[in-house]
Design an enzyme around this catalytic site. Structure first.
Site, PDB file in Angstrom:
ATOM      1  N   ASN A 106       7.217  -4.874  16.606  1.00 45.77           N
ATOM      2  CA  ASN A 106       7.305  -3.969  15.440  1.00 45.77           C
ATOM      3  C   ASN A 106       6.167  -2.951  15.398  1.00 45.77           C
ATOM      4  O   ASN A 106       6.396  -1.755  15.238  1.00 45.77           O
ATOM      5  CB  ASN A 106       7.316  -4.777  14.142  1.00 45.77           C
ATOM      6  CG  ASN A 106       7.546  -3.883  12.924  1.00 45.77           C
ATOM      7  OD1 ASN A 106       8.632  -3.345  12.750  1.00 45.77           O
ATOM      8  ND2 ASN A 106       6.518  -3.679  12.114  1.00 45.77           N
ATOM      9  N   ALA A 138       4.314  -2.000   8.821  1.00 41.57           N
ATOM     10  CA  ALA A 138       3.808  -2.888   9.873  1.00 41.57           C
ATOM     11  C   ALA A 138       3.752  -4.320   9.368  1.00 41.57           C
ATOM     12  O   ALA A 138       3.646  -4.556   8.168  1.00 41.57           O
ATOM     13  CB  ALA A 138       2.411  -2.443  10.298  1.00 41.57           C
ATOM     14  N   TYR A 182      -2.861  -8.862  15.802  1.00 38.55           N
ATOM     15  CA  TYR A 182      -2.611  -7.842  14.773  1.00 38.55           C
ATOM     16  C   TYR A 182      -3.499  -6.624  15.008  1.00 38.55           C
ATOM     17  O   TYR A 182      -3.024  -5.486  15.073  1.00 38.55           O
ATOM     18  CB  TYR A 182      -2.861  -8.443  13.380  1.00 38.55           C
ATOM     19  CG  TYR A 182      -2.915  -7.408  12.289  1.00 38.55           C
ATOM     20  CD1 TYR A 182      -1.788  -6.649  11.981  1.00 38.55           C
ATOM     21  CD2 TYR A 182      -4.102  -7.175  11.571  1.00 38.55           C
ATOM     22  CE1 TYR A 182      -1.849  -5.673  10.991  1.00 38.55           C
ATOM     23  CE2 TYR A 182      -4.163  -6.214  10.586  1.00 38.55           C
ATOM     24  CZ  TYR A 182      -3.028  -5.465  10.306  1.00 38.55           C
ATOM     25  OH  TYR A 182      -3.090  -4.502   9.334  1.00 38.55           O
ATOM     26  N   HIS A 225      -3.861 -13.445   0.672  1.00 40.93           N
ATOM     27  CA  HIS A 225      -5.065 -12.670   0.336  1.00 40.93           C
ATOM     28  C   HIS A 225      -5.847 -13.292  -0.819  1.00 40.93           C
ATOM     29  O   HIS A 225      -5.267 -13.872  -1.730  1.00 40.93           O
ATOM     30  CB  HIS A 225      -4.674 -11.222   0.011  1.00 40.93           C
ATOM     31  CG  HIS A 225      -4.091 -10.525   1.199  1.00 40.93           C
ATOM     32  ND1 HIS A 225      -2.737 -10.354   1.358  1.00 40.93           N
ATOM     33  CD2 HIS A 225      -4.667 -10.014   2.313  1.00 40.93           C
ATOM     34  CE1 HIS A 225      -2.510  -9.747   2.510  1.00 40.93           C
ATOM     35  NE2 HIS A 225      -3.664  -9.528   3.114  1.00 40.93           N
ATOM     36  N   ILE A 244       0.842  -1.207   0.000  1.00 40.47           N
ATOM     37  CA  ILE A 244       0.000   0.000   0.000  1.00 40.47           C
ATOM     38  C   ILE A 244       0.876   1.256   0.000  1.00 40.47           C
ATOM     39  O   ILE A 244       0.595   2.233  -0.704  1.00 40.47           O
ATOM     40  CB  ILE A 244      -0.999  -0.022   1.185  1.00 40.47           C
ATOM     41  CG1 ILE A 244      -1.849  -1.298   1.095  1.00 40.47           C
ATOM     42  CG2 ILE A 244      -1.896   1.224   1.166  1.00 40.47           C
ATOM     43  CD1 ILE A 244      -2.769  -1.537   2.279  1.00 40.47           C
TER      44      ILE A 244
HETATM   45  N1  UFG Z   1     -10.316 -16.555   1.756  1.00 36.62           N
HETATM   46  C1  UFG Z   1     -10.556 -17.831   1.314  1.00 36.62           C
HETATM   47  N2  UFG Z   1      -9.505 -18.572   0.876  1.00 36.62           N
HETATM   48  C2  UFG Z   1      -8.225 -18.088   0.845  1.00 36.62           C
HETATM   49  C3  UFG Z   1      -7.991 -16.777   1.286  1.00 36.62           C
HETATM   50  C4  UFG Z   1      -9.068 -16.034   1.746  1.00 36.62           C
HETATM   51  O1  UFG Z   1     -11.694 -18.325   1.332  1.00 36.62           O
HETATM   52  O2  UFG Z   1      -7.313 -18.838   0.439  1.00 36.62           O
HETATM   53  C5  UFG Z   1     -11.443 -15.743   2.230  1.00 36.62           C
HETATM   54  C6  UFG Z   1     -11.334 -15.380   3.701  1.00 36.62           C
HETATM   55  O3  UFG Z   1     -11.901 -16.367   4.514  1.00 36.62           O
HETATM   56  C7  UFG Z   1     -12.081 -14.060   3.748  1.00 36.62           C
HETATM   57  C8  UFG Z   1     -11.854 -13.444   2.357  1.00 36.62           C
HETATM   58  O4  UFG Z   1     -11.443 -14.521   1.527  1.00 36.62           O
HETATM   59  O5  UFG Z   1     -13.433 -14.299   3.891  1.00 36.62           O
HETATM   60  C9  UFG Z   1     -10.770 -12.392   2.357  1.00 36.62           C
HETATM   61  O6  UFG Z   1      -9.609 -12.913   2.986  1.00 36.62           O
HETATM   62  P1  UFG Z   1      -8.214 -12.140   2.965  1.00 36.62           P
HETATM   63  O7  UFG Z   1      -7.242 -13.045   3.659  1.00 36.62           O
HETATM   64  O8  UFG Z   1      -7.898 -11.699   1.587  1.00 36.62           O
HETATM   65  O9  UFG Z   1      -8.501 -10.848   3.820  1.00 36.62           O
HETATM   66  P2  UFG Z   1      -9.031 -10.699   5.322  1.00 36.62           P
HETATM   67  O10 UFG Z   1     -10.425 -10.177   5.225  1.00 36.62           O
HETATM   68  O11 UFG Z   1      -8.815 -11.912   6.121  1.00 36.62           O
HETATM   69  O12 UFG Z   1      -7.990  -9.659   5.900  1.00 36.62           O
HETATM   70  C10 UFG Z   1      -8.019  -8.316   5.588  1.00 36.62           C
HETATM   71  C11 UFG Z   1      -6.625  -7.734   5.632  1.00 36.62           C
HETATM   72  C12 UFG Z   1      -6.058  -7.819   7.031  1.00 36.62           C
HETATM   73  C13 UFG Z   1      -7.004  -7.206   7.991  1.00 36.62           C
HETATM   74  C14 UFG Z   1      -8.377  -7.798   7.862  1.00 36.62           C
HETATM   75  C15 UFG Z   1      -9.372  -7.091   8.722  1.00 36.62           C
HETATM   76  O13 UFG Z   1      -5.787  -8.428   4.760  1.00 36.62           O
HETATM   77  O14 UFG Z   1      -4.837  -7.132   7.094  1.00 36.62           O
HETATM   78  O15 UFG Z   1      -8.831  -7.690   6.527  1.00 36.62           O
HETATM   79  O16 UFG Z   1     -10.189  -8.030   9.291  1.00 36.62           O
HETATM   80  F1  UFG Z   1      -6.586  -7.408   9.260  1.00 36.62           F
END
Ligand code: UFG
Length: 320
Positions: free
Chosen positions: A89, A72, A138, A186, A12
């Site tokens: 950190n 971070a 986190y 992600h 970002i």
């Molecule tokens: N997901 C899957 N399979 C994968 C990866 C993700 O089904 O292999 C789903 C997750 O369960 C979630 C959605 O896709 O429902 C998005 O997941 P991400 O890992 O891309 O993102 P998150 O929502 O878990 O995390 C984001 C940011 C974090 C932050 C968080 C806030 O990346 O830094 O939102 O809750 F902390």
């Protein structure tokens, strides 16, 4: 105006740096390259240093008028396994950065926070006055820094904007920078890896959530929409009080909907299988972005389709 973009070689931060440069700001990137990439800082002055290195920081701060702090650790799962790394950190070293700023003449500070500070919110879309009750280390580290900013602002006259990002995704439309995490966790980059055969399939983490199609809903926001908000945040700090704002589109998409959108944009079928829920995933996280609209006259402009198109272009161009 000169801006020190701390963590500007990361995902970002590099997009914010490029947007600032395009708008005519002088930009210095400060990054220890522990997860950042030198290539993402190409075309910028890059100071390789740690946020806890006050001597190095002070020299850089003397040449700047504002700081944006993106440096971070940001893996929720890792923060559960290794909270020490995250508190060290994201809190201890980050407070050292803040103290270096206070020891300089810089009084404008923009902080990358996260929707994770809200934990499992009772209501969606989420407004900024929702209780901040993080459910993982986190989120707890980001909240700790938010609290420090509020106290420093009251006591020392620091001006800050805290941005709580929802799901950052996509890549700069110019195609020179984009998302490159190791390991990648992600959703959108993982789907793109699956259609390229770089992983066998997308594992959908649970299809039994209380949502319309059973999969989790998130608010995906283009990284350049986040970057635009940072520029506006800087202008805002020149004339107004400190504030914390959500940055999201206000529109949620389920995992199934994101998969369909990728299939539509790329023309490739996404191999998927349904797996277990991932610990700590709330069913739905969608921003109410009204406050940022009001204070910054900012609104996310790019659609989910544009997010996926830009990420796909970047992936194909760079092989990431
Ligand atoms: N997901 C899957 N399979 C994968 C990866 C993700 O089904 O292999 C789903 C997750 O369960 C979630 C959605 O896709 O429902 C998005 O997941 P991400 O890992 O891309 O993102 P998150 O929502 O878990 O995390 C984001 C940011 C974090 C932050 C968080 C806030 O990346 O830094 O939102 O809750 F902390």
């Amino acid at each position: 105006m000169a801006v020190l973009v701390v963590g500007g070689a990361g995902y970002i931060g590099s997009h914010a740096a490029l947007t600032l440069q395009r708008r005519g700001y002088e930009v210095i990137i400060y990054d220890n390259l522990c997860t950042g990439h030198k290539e993402l800082a190409a075309g910028f002055e890059l100071i390789v240093g740690d946020i806890a290195d006050s001597a190095k920081l002070t020299k850089a701060l003397n040449r700047c008028d504002a700081v944006m702090h993106f440096a971070a650790h940001a893996y929720v799962g890792e923060s559960v396994q290794n909270p020490r790394k995250y508190f060290q950190n994201n809190v201890t070293a980050a407070i050292a950065l803040l103290n270096s700023v206070m020891d300089s003449r810089v009084r404008k500070f923009i902080f990358s926070s996260t929707a994770a500070v809200y934990g499992n919110p009772a209501r969606s879309p989420i407004t900024e006055d929702s209780p901040r009750q993080p459910v993982n280390p986190y989120g707890a580290t980001k909240l700790a820094f938010e609290n420090a900013l509020e106290a420093y602002s009251r006591a020392y006259g620091l001006r800050f904007v805290t941005f709580r990002y929802f799901n950052a995704a996509g890549a700069d439309e110019g195609g020179t920078i984009g998302e490159n995490h190791h390991p990648e966790t992600h959703l959108i980059p993982i789907i793109l890896q699956a259609i390229q055969g770089k992983r066998a399939a997308l594992e959908i983490f649970g299809a039994d959530y209380p949502t319309a199609d059973g999969t989790c809903i998130r608010d995906y926001i283009h990284v350049n929409d986040l970057a635009d908000a940072h520029v506006l945040g800087l202008e805002y700090l020149g004339k107004a009080e400190s504030a914390a704002m959500n940055l999201g589109t206000g529109q949620g998409y389920s995992v199934h909907e994101v998969v369909s959108a990728v299939e539509h944009v790329t023309g490739h079928k996404v191999p998927t299988h349904i797996g277990q829920r991932r610990a700590g995933d709330p069913a739905e996280l969608v921003a109410d972005p009204t406050l940022a609209e009001k204070l910054l006259q900012w609104k996310a402009k790019r659609s989910l389709e544009q997010i996926i198109t830009s990420a796909w272009n970047w992936t194909q161009k760079t092989g990431t």
